[in-house]
Design a protein around this motif. Sequence first.
Motif, PDB file in Angstrom:
ATOM      1  N   THR A 176     -14.197  -1.522  -3.388  1.00  0.00           N
ATOM      2  CA  THR A 176     -13.129  -0.606  -2.906  1.00  0.00           C
ATOM      3  C   THR A 176     -12.926  -0.930  -1.412  1.00  0.00           C
ATOM      4  O   THR A 176     -11.913  -0.996  -0.652  1.00  0.00           O
ATOM      5  N   GLU A 177     -14.188  -0.970  -0.634  1.00  0.00           N
ATOM      6  CA  GLU A 177     -14.365  -1.174   0.619  1.00  0.00           C
ATOM      7  C   GLU A 177     -14.150  -2.464   1.321  1.00  0.00           C
ATOM      8  O   GLU A 177     -13.538  -2.845   2.584  1.00  0.00           O
ATOM      9  N   ARG A 221       0.812  -1.141   0.004  1.00  0.00           N
ATOM     10  CA  ARG A 221      -0.294   0.102  -0.092  1.00  0.00           C
ATOM     11  C   ARG A 221       1.049   1.222  -0.072  1.00  0.00           C
ATOM     12  O   ARG A 221       0.417   2.236  -0.778  1.00  0.00           O
ATOM     13  N   ASN A 222       1.915   1.189   0.727  1.00  0.00           N
ATOM     14  CA  ASN A 222       2.779   2.470   0.711  1.00  0.00           C
ATOM     15  C   ASN A 222       3.321   2.612  -0.578  1.00  0.00           C
ATOM     16  O   ASN A 222       3.716   3.804  -1.007  1.00  0.00           O
ATOM     17  N   GLN A 223       4.006   1.549  -1.087  1.00  0.00           N
ATOM     18  CA  GLN A 223       4.574   1.679  -2.392  1.00  0.00           C
ATOM     19  C   GLN A 223       3.598   2.140  -3.561  1.00  0.00           C
ATOM     20  O   GLN A 223       4.110   2.852  -4.491  1.00  0.00           O
ATOM     21  N   SER A 224       2.530   1.871  -3.383  1.00  0.00           N
ATOM     22  CA  SER A 224       1.454   2.267  -4.368  1.00  0.00           C
ATOM     23  C   SER A 224       1.245   3.832  -4.254  1.00  0.00           C
ATOM     24  O   SER A 224       0.747   4.543  -5.229  1.00  0.00           O
ATOM     25  N   LYS A 225       1.803   4.405  -3.284  1.00  0.00           N
ATOM     26  CA  LYS A 225       1.437   5.782  -3.173  1.00  0.00           C
ATOM     27  C   LYS A 225       2.810   6.700  -3.465  1.00  0.00           C
ATOM     28  O   LYS A 225       2.716   8.019  -3.425  1.00  0.00           O
ATOM     29  N   ALA A 238      -0.883 -10.485  -9.014  1.00  0.00           N
ATOM     30  CA  ALA A 238      -1.327  -8.891  -9.407  1.00  0.00           C
ATOM     31  C   ALA A 238      -2.597  -8.852  -9.138  1.00  0.00           C
ATOM     32  O   ALA A 238      -2.932  -7.769  -8.568  1.00  0.00           O
ATOM     33  N   GLN A 239      -3.586  -9.860  -8.965  1.00  0.00           N
ATOM     34  CA  GLN A 239      -4.830  -9.996  -8.325  1.00  0.00           C
ATOM     35  C   GLN A 239      -4.778  -9.488  -6.808  1.00  0.00           C
ATOM     36  O   GLN A 239      -5.944  -8.917  -6.079  1.00  0.00           O
ATOM     37  N   ILE A 240      -3.898 -10.133  -6.102  1.00  0.00           N
ATOM     38  CA  ILE A 240      -3.765 -10.211  -4.920  1.00  0.00           C
ATOM     39  C   ILE A 240      -3.412  -8.708  -4.366  1.00  0.00           C
ATOM     40  O   ILE A 240      -3.994  -8.144  -3.580  1.00  0.00           O
ATOM     41  N   GLU A 241      -2.413  -8.194  -5.308  1.00  0.00           N
ATOM     42  CA  GLU A 241      -2.156  -6.835  -5.228  1.00  0.00           C
ATOM     43  C   GLU A 241      -3.205  -5.696  -5.199  1.00  0.00           C
ATOM     44  O   GLU A 241      -3.464  -4.827  -4.586  1.00  0.00           O
ATOM     45  N   ALA A 242      -4.006  -6.039  -6.447  1.00  0.00           N
ATOM     46  CA  ALA A 242      -5.457  -5.203  -6.621  1.00  0.00           C
ATOM     47  C   ALA A 242      -6.332  -5.319  -5.551  1.00  0.00           C
ATOM     48  O   ALA A 242      -6.608  -4.214  -5.073  1.00  0.00           O
ATOM     49  N   LEU A 243      -6.459  -6.460  -5.031  1.00  0.00           N
ATOM     50  CA  LEU A 243      -7.237  -6.469  -3.663  1.00  0.00           C
ATOM     51  C   LEU A 243      -6.750  -5.747  -2.550  1.00  0.00           C
ATOM     52  O   LEU A 243      -7.590  -4.874  -1.698  1.00  0.00           O
ATOM     53  N   THR A 244      -5.606  -5.799  -2.325  1.00  0.00           N
ATOM     54  CA  THR A 244      -4.725  -5.037  -1.191  1.00  0.00           C
ATOM     55  C   THR A 244      -4.850  -3.470  -1.389  1.00  0.00           C
ATOM     56  O   THR A 244      -5.272  -2.916  -0.310  1.00  0.00           O
ATOM     57  N   LEU A 245      -5.064  -3.083  -2.615  1.00  0.00           N
ATOM     58  CA  LEU A 245      -5.272  -1.748  -2.923  1.00  0.00           C
ATOM     59  C   LEU A 245      -6.515  -1.246  -3.024  1.00  0.00           C
ATOM     60  O   LEU A 245      -6.919  -0.078  -3.225  1.00  0.00           O
ATOM     61  N   GLY A 246      -7.596  -2.177  -3.016  1.00  0.00           N
ATOM     62  CA  GLY A 246      -9.081  -1.758  -3.010  1.00  0.00           C
ATOM     63  C   GLY A 246      -9.582  -1.609  -4.463  1.00  0.00           C
ATOM     64  O   GLY A 246     -10.530  -0.856  -4.531  1.00  0.00           O
ATOM     65  N   LEU A 247      -8.756  -2.106  -5.305  1.00  0.00           N
ATOM     66  CA  LEU A 247      -9.228  -1.880  -6.879  1.00  0.00           C
ATOM     67  C   LEU A 247     -10.392  -2.986  -7.335  1.00  0.00           C
ATOM     68  O   LEU A 247     -10.205  -4.102  -7.071  1.00  0.00           O
ATOM     69  N   SER A 282     -12.752  -5.216  -0.307  1.00  0.00           N
ATOM     70  CA  SER A 282     -11.731  -6.088  -1.019  1.00  0.00           C
ATOM     71  C   SER A 282     -10.463  -6.106  -0.195  1.00  0.00           C
ATOM     72  O   SER A 282      -9.887  -7.328   0.286  1.00  0.00           O
ATOM     73  N   PRO A 283      -9.936  -5.035   0.383  1.00  0.00           N
ATOM     74  CA  PRO A 283      -8.764  -5.009   1.309  1.00  0.00           C
ATOM     75  C   PRO A 283      -8.857  -5.993   2.358  1.00  0.00           C
ATOM     76  O   PRO A 283      -7.907  -6.333   3.150  1.00  0.00           O
ATOM     77  N   LYS A 284     -10.236  -6.240   2.992  1.00  0.00           N
ATOM     78  CA  LYS A 284     -10.367  -7.031   4.088  1.00  0.00           C
ATOM     79  C   LYS A 284     -10.062  -8.478   3.862  1.00  0.00           C
ATOM     80  O   LYS A 284     -10.038  -9.400   4.669  1.00  0.00           O
ATOM     81  N   SER A 285     -10.037  -9.001   2.578  1.00  0.00           N
ATOM     82  CA  SER A 285      -9.856 -10.345   2.316  1.00  0.00           C
ATOM     83  C   SER A 285      -8.311 -10.780   2.066  1.00  0.00           C
ATOM     84  O   SER A 285      -8.025 -11.913   1.963  1.00  0.00           O
ATOM     85  N   VAL A 286      -7.243  -9.875   2.220  1.00  0.00           N
ATOM     86  CA  VAL A 286      -6.025 -10.231   1.878  1.00  0.00           C
ATOM     87  C   VAL A 286      -5.208 -10.478   3.174  1.00  0.00           C
ATOM     88  O   VAL A 286      -4.059 -10.916   3.051  1.00  0.00           O
ATOM     89  N   GLU A 287      -5.752 -10.542   4.475  1.00  0.00           N
ATOM     90  CA  GLU A 287      -5.090 -10.745   5.617  1.00  0.00           C
ATOM     91  C   GLU A 287      -4.398 -12.167   5.518  1.00  0.00           C
ATOM     92  O   GLU A 287      -3.709 -12.594   6.087  1.00  0.00           O
TER      93      GLU A 287
END
Length: 393
Positions: free
Chosen positions: A362-363, A182-186, A289-298, A365-370
């Motif tokens: 967006t709200e 998440r930090n790298q995406s910023k 890439a899909q895991i990363e997209a989930l992490t970013l809420g995409l 998806s990020p909950k699924s990556v733990e």
Amino acid sequence: MKPKIAFFITRLIIGGAEKDLRLLIEAMKDRYEIHLILTIRHEDMPPLDGIKVFYLTETESKSAFNFLMIPFYAGRYKRYLEEKNIPLSYSQLTRPNLIAAFTRLLGWRGKIILGEKSSPVGHYQAYGLSGKIILQLIKKLYGYADLIIPNSEGTRIALAETLRIRTNYTVIFNAIHIEKTRNQSKAPLSIERLEDVKSALFTFICVSNLLVHKNQQLLIRAMQKLKNLDCQLWLVGVGEEEDKLRQLIKNCGQENRVFLLGYRNDALQLMAKSDCFVTATRAEGLPNAQIEALTLGLPIISTDCLSGPRELLAPNSDPHKQLKEGIEEGDYGILVALDDLDALTKAMKRVYLRPELRQKLTETSPKSVERFAYDVIMEKTVACFDKFYTVQQ
């Protein structure tokens, strides 16, 4: 003295399996003496402090039938393992896995663990005769492994039930540094090769190697059908299909809407600037890439291919299930049937026209990556290796 382990992969750049192995090296380099074996020498390989690197060959064969070299490479690999007194081999990707398994036929007595990162059934069906031969080799050789670690339940099903490979299995998901991602995406976005991209448009993005089974041509045809929508598609990646895709973009009149951006170090930043991740792939394992997209809420649209996307986007559904036609809205994204242009187009249009759907994904998806958190996955993986590690006498 630290115990020794061999990590074996084709190369250590670009793909998801390579990224996964780099994370594993990071987690285990203080615990094990790691020997990295690569099928080919590559000038762009990142530096690895304290890791011993051995190359099986200096050049890469472009032949679809390079599996004929498996016995020769297996002999070289076996000699290295014996000379360095390494009792445990862990490999990833099909060719290294076949080579490692073949060492058993040559008399190597160490422990063999294979990491399977894609459903071989879905993957090799796209490669004609050579693909059929490779599937037969997988069926014959993978059973010599002491353990196979698939990165999804769907991949385990393909190996254990479809191909009927009898050995031990432990499913371990791919790992991700959640907050680091998440930090790298910023971070600031590089403008290199983005001169013609209209950043203000609604943006679909696909981050993937440009290979025939990744099926980016279906995305281009979907964009042609969506010509009345004010949107664009970014294709991030490199591969053997690039020239064909470039020609298809031209033939479909999509030069101003579909952009081949090549390999990018700032793919996460590009994803953060996008509105929807979309892929038409015919085969996966558990796509990073899909895991990363989930992490970013995409928001994500993915084909319901073998295997992985269903476990990511509809994890409470039966992993044996596969859409034959149409669309399914999962908890964390949208699944579409394989090679179904109408379903893909409909899904892309749905995400474009429904901001409330995008907001929901967006709200949630990020909950699924733990379940993919780096510490959790690495602890399970290291425990697996510790269990199978034996000191060679």
